[in-house]
Design a protein around this motif. Structure first.
Motif, PDB file in Angstrom:
ATOM      1  N   PHE A 354      37.308  51.994  44.502  1.00  0.00           N
ATOM      2  CA  PHE A 354      37.897  50.728  44.084  1.00  0.00           C
ATOM      3  C   PHE A 354      36.994  49.535  44.389  1.00  0.00           C
ATOM      4  N   TYR A 355      36.238  49.650  45.460  1.00  0.00           N
ATOM      5  CA  TYR A 355      35.283  48.578  45.758  1.00  0.00           C
ATOM      6  C   TYR A 355      34.243  48.464  44.645  1.00  0.00           C
ATOM      7  N   PHE A 356      33.700  49.600  44.200  1.00  0.00           N
ATOM      8  CA  PHE A 356      32.688  49.578  43.144  1.00  0.00           C
ATOM      9  C   PHE A 356      33.261  49.032  41.838  1.00  0.00           C
ATOM     10  N   ILE A 357      34.476  49.453  41.504  1.00  0.00           N
ATOM     11  CA  ILE A 357      35.102  48.952  40.279  1.00  0.00           C
ATOM     12  C   ILE A 357      35.309  47.442  40.367  1.00  0.00           C
ATOM     13  N   SER A 358      35.857  46.992  41.482  1.00  0.00           N
ATOM     14  CA  SER A 358      36.116  45.566  41.663  1.00  0.00           C
ATOM     15  C   SER A 358      34.822  44.763  41.557  1.00  0.00           C
ATOM     16  N   TRP A 359      33.778  45.237  42.204  1.00  0.00           N
ATOM     17  CA  TRP A 359      32.496  44.532  42.189  1.00  0.00           C
ATOM     18  C   TRP A 359      31.883  44.508  40.794  1.00  0.00           C
ATOM     19  N   ARG A 360      31.987  45.631  40.086  1.00  0.00           N
ATOM     20  CA  ARG A 360      31.409  45.693  38.742  1.00  0.00           C
ATOM     21  C   ARG A 360      32.153  44.797  37.755  1.00  0.00           C
ATOM     22  N   LYS A 373      35.103  41.423  26.277  1.00  0.00           N
ATOM     23  CA  LYS A 373      35.339  42.826  26.603  1.00  0.00           C
ATOM     24  C   LYS A 373      35.648  42.993  28.080  1.00  0.00           C
ATOM     25  N   ARG A 374      34.927  42.270  28.911  1.00  0.00           N
ATOM     26  CA  ARG A 374      35.144  42.355  30.357  1.00  0.00           C
ATOM     27  C   ARG A 374      36.566  41.923  30.713  1.00  0.00           C
ATOM     28  N   LYS A 375      37.037  40.873  30.088  1.00  0.00           N
ATOM     29  CA  LYS A 375      38.374  40.370  30.406  1.00  0.00           C
ATOM     30  C   LYS A 375      39.462  41.359  29.981  1.00  0.00           C
ATOM     31  N   ILE A 376      39.267  41.995  28.824  1.00  0.00           N
ATOM     32  CA  ILE A 376      40.243  42.980  28.355  1.00  0.00           C
ATOM     33  C   ILE A 376      40.306  44.159  29.318  1.00  0.00           C
ATOM     34  N   THR A 377      39.129  44.682  29.703  1.00  0.00           N
ATOM     35  CA  THR A 377      39.079  45.815  30.616  1.00  0.00           C
ATOM     36  C   THR A 377      39.653  45.445  31.971  1.00  0.00           C
ATOM     37  N   LYS A 378      39.327  44.255  32.436  1.00  0.00           N
ATOM     38  CA  LYS A 378      39.832  43.810  33.733  1.00  0.00           C
ATOM     39  C   LYS A 378      41.355  43.696  33.710  1.00  0.00           C
ATOM     40  N   ARG A 379      41.899  43.221  32.585  1.00  0.00           N
ATOM     41  CA  ARG A 379      43.353  43.112  32.456  1.00  0.00           C
ATOM     42  C   ARG A 379      44.003  44.496  32.488  1.00  0.00           C
ATOM     43  N   GLU A 380      43.408  45.481  31.820  1.00  0.00           N
ATOM     44  CA  GLU A 380      43.935  46.847  31.824  1.00  0.00           C
ATOM     45  C   GLU A 380      43.933  47.429  33.233  1.00  0.00           C
ATOM     46  N   LYS A 384      47.236  48.462  35.503  1.00  0.00           N
ATOM     47  CA  LYS A 384      47.360  49.814  36.050  1.00  0.00           C
ATOM     48  C   LYS A 384      47.576  49.775  37.554  1.00  0.00           C
ATOM     49  N   MET A 385      46.816  48.964  38.236  1.00  0.00           N
ATOM     50  CA  MET A 385      46.937  48.876  39.687  1.00  0.00           C
ATOM     51  C   MET A 385      48.258  48.231  40.099  1.00  0.00           C
ATOM     52  N   GLU A 386      48.680  47.228  39.334  1.00  0.00           N
ATOM     53  CA  GLU A 386      49.950  46.577  39.638  1.00  0.00           C
ATOM     54  C   GLU A 386      51.108  47.553  39.448  1.00  0.00           C
ATOM     55  N   GLU A 387      51.021  48.342  38.392  1.00  0.00           N
ATOM     56  CA  GLU A 387      52.058  49.334  38.091  1.00  0.00           C
ATOM     57  C   GLU A 387      52.201  50.355  39.219  1.00  0.00           C
ATOM     58  N   LYS A 415      35.966  42.944  54.312  1.00  0.00           N
ATOM     59  CA  LYS A 415      36.948  42.026  53.732  1.00  0.00           C
ATOM     60  C   LYS A 415      37.867  42.788  52.781  1.00  0.00           C
ATOM     61  N   ILE A 416      39.159  42.714  53.031  1.00  0.00           N
ATOM     62  CA  ILE A 416      40.107  43.460  52.209  1.00  0.00           C
ATOM     63  C   ILE A 416      40.113  42.985  50.766  1.00  0.00           C
ATOM     64  N   SER A 417      39.758  41.730  50.522  1.00  0.00           N
ATOM     65  CA  SER A 417      39.800  41.178  49.168  1.00  0.00           C
ATOM     66  C   SER A 417      38.839  41.900  48.212  1.00  0.00           C
ATOM     67  N   VAL A 418      37.794  42.527  48.750  1.00  0.00           N
ATOM     68  CA  VAL A 418      36.817  43.166  47.855  1.00  0.00           C
ATOM     69  C   VAL A 418      37.386  44.406  47.186  1.00  0.00           C
ATOM     70  N   TYR A 419      38.527  44.906  47.681  1.00  0.00           N
ATOM     71  CA  TYR A 419      39.129  46.099  47.093  1.00  0.00           C
ATOM     72  C   TYR A 419      40.161  45.757  46.023  1.00  0.00           C
ATOM     73  N   PHE A 420      40.455  44.471  45.809  1.00  0.00           N
ATOM     74  CA  PHE A 420      41.516  44.055  44.901  1.00  0.00           C
ATOM     75  C   PHE A 420      40.958  43.650  43.539  1.00  0.00           C
ATOM     76  N   MET A 421      41.763  43.852  42.517  1.00  0.00           N
ATOM     77  CA  MET A 421      41.402  43.468  41.158  1.00  0.00           C
ATOM     78  C   MET A 421      42.323  42.332  40.728  1.00  0.00           C
ATOM     79  N   TYR A 422      41.810  41.095  40.745  1.00  0.00           N
ATOM     80  CA  TYR A 422      42.626  39.949  40.373  1.00  0.00           C
ATOM     81  C   TYR A 422      42.523  39.665  38.893  1.00  0.00           C
ATOM     82  N   ASP A 423      43.663  39.298  38.312  1.00  0.00           N
ATOM     83  CA  ASP A 423      43.704  39.046  36.879  1.00  0.00           C
ATOM     84  C   ASP A 423      42.979  37.725  36.541  1.00  0.00           C
TER      85      ASP A 423
END
Length: 423
Positions: A354-360, A373-380, A384-387, A415-423
């Motif tokens: 999850f860290y790698f995904i968040s960073w990428r 494209k990045r915004k669409i993928t990030k929203r998906e 998924k994570m929120e669900e 830092k715990i924030s690096v593992y999160f995916m913010y919309d």
């Protein structure tokens, strides 16, 4: 204290001196059957330098033929490689030195009339020890063994010889070899199998293992591996087929289990080294996910290998984030990290996934995808994570990190924030 297999081995081995050559061959085949049933600890305890020196002495005293010694030694090396047994005793033995002398003599044309003996010596040497005396000798190994491996006859005896040659070649790991010595031949072997299914499962994995070992020193192999030989497609199919032969209830070890583990080693190298992409990657991720879901409740070792491969895939510039979503990797790693019995290593791999995904997915991430494209993928990803309640899971899990094995925690971002995916 010796168990049954150990006692049987030494009993049969002690009887070899009194046998004629053909009787000795039959008894060695019986001994090889006993070796098949040994666990790793027992295998290592038996095949010591002293044991190989005994074989050397028997050969010198004409109490064991070289052909019969090779019959046993090839089987020992076969099991050593198949079952990931680290056994360096052979290379310190007198028997190893004898083999090296015979190989050197063979290279000097002394044994040119006995190609079979030379091939057997090379296989024994590569399967039972990792270092090679010279580049010239190594080049000779590769040319001759690839010639054996290129035999397309369907006879069972030939298929076994091809399997042994490719298994020996897959043990050539740390040497830089010119592509002209191997690429055309190994590519033809792989492509012929894709059309005709002439190789055993172990032989096919070994062919890819040999090629992937070259990838580390030769980045230009990427296009051949990804687009010409279709590694992702082939690996996905092999994972699916092999997983059907694993005894997931762990009643007994199966050959398919060990070959499956060998594929995961090859996958790890592929994800680490490959910078190219094609549309087959999502299917490969999907196959890894299926194996993980099958293995996670009953077979920890394969489960751990799956989690590590998905972590490697998340960090690979050759794998798109969309592949991880489409292949189900995000969902299965979310499931895995919520397991109450998760071990330290798997927890580390899941957090890094999850860290790698968040960073990428950050604007400065190394995917450099187009903004829309990045915004669409990030929203998906966010949905998924929120669900799945990902943030609550990570928050509760992260608070327990100080209880995890220190060698893993020290490698994780703090830092715990690096593992999160913010919309």
């Amino acid at each position: 204290m010796e168990n049954g297999a150990t006692k049987t081995f030494f009993k049969l081995f002690s009887e070899l001196e009194d046998c004629k050559e053909e009787e000795q061959k039959v008894k060695i085949e019986e001994i090889n059957g006993v070796i098949d049933g040994m666990d790793k600890r027992e295998f290592i305890s038996i095949f010591t330098k002293e044991q190989f020196d005994k074989m050397y002495k028997m050969i010198e005293e004409n109490k064991m033929s070289m052909e019969n010694a090779i019959l046993m030694l090839k089987h020992i090396g076969y099991l050593k490689e198949l079952k990931f047994i680290s056994n360096l005793s052979f290379e310190r033995s007198l028997l190893s030195k004898r083999f090296e002398e015979m190989i050197a003599d063979g290279n000097e044309k002394k044994y040119t009339k006995n190609e079979k003996l030379l091939a057997d010596l090379w296989e024994c040497h590569l399967l039972n020890k990792c270092n090679v005396t010279s580049n010239e000798t190594l080049n000779t190994y590769i040319r001759r063994l690839l010639k054996i491996a290129s035999n397309k006859e369907g006879k069972e005896e030939i298929r076994k010889e091809v399997e042994m040659a490719l298994l020996a070649l897959s043990n050539v790991k740390f040497y830089r070899i010119l592509k002209k010595l191997y690429l055309e031949e190994i590519s033809e072997i792989i492509q012929h199998h894709q059309k005709h299914r002439n190789l055993t499962q172990l032989a096919y994995q070994s062919a890819w293992g040999f090629l992937m070992n070259r990838f580390d020193n030769e980045n230009s192999l990427g296009d051949a591996i990804v687009n010409e030989l279709h590694f992702a497609r082939e690996a996905a199919r092999e994972l699916e087929e092999l997983s059907k032969g694993v005894d997931w209830k762990r009643g007994k070890e199966t050959k398919e289990e060990f070959i499956l583990l060998r594929w995961f080693r090859t996958l790890d190298s592929f994800f680490y080294l490959c910078k190219l992409w094609n549309e087959e990657f999502a299917g490969l991720i999907e196959s890894i996910v299926r194996v993980l879901r099958t293995a996670k409740d009953s077979y920890g070792e394969i489960s751990k290998k799956c989690a590590f491969s998905l972590r490697r895939a998340a960090d690979s510039t050759g794998v798109k984030i969309e592949d991880l979503l489409k292949g189900g990797a995000v969902g299965v790693v979310l499931e895995e990290i919520q397991q109450s019995t998760i071990d330290h290593k798997t927890a580390y791999d899941c957090l890094n996934f999850f860290y790698f995904i968040s960073w990428r997915m950050e604007e400065k991430g190394y995917d450099k995808m187009k903004e829309a494209k990045r915004k669409i993928t990030k929203r998906e990803l966010f949905e998924k994570m929120e669900e799945e309640g990902y943030e609550d899971t990570i928050a509760s899990f992260y608070g327990l990190l100080r209880f995890l094995n220190k060698k893993y925690v020290d490698k994780l971002p703090t830092k715990i924030s690096v593992y999160f995916m913010y919309d």
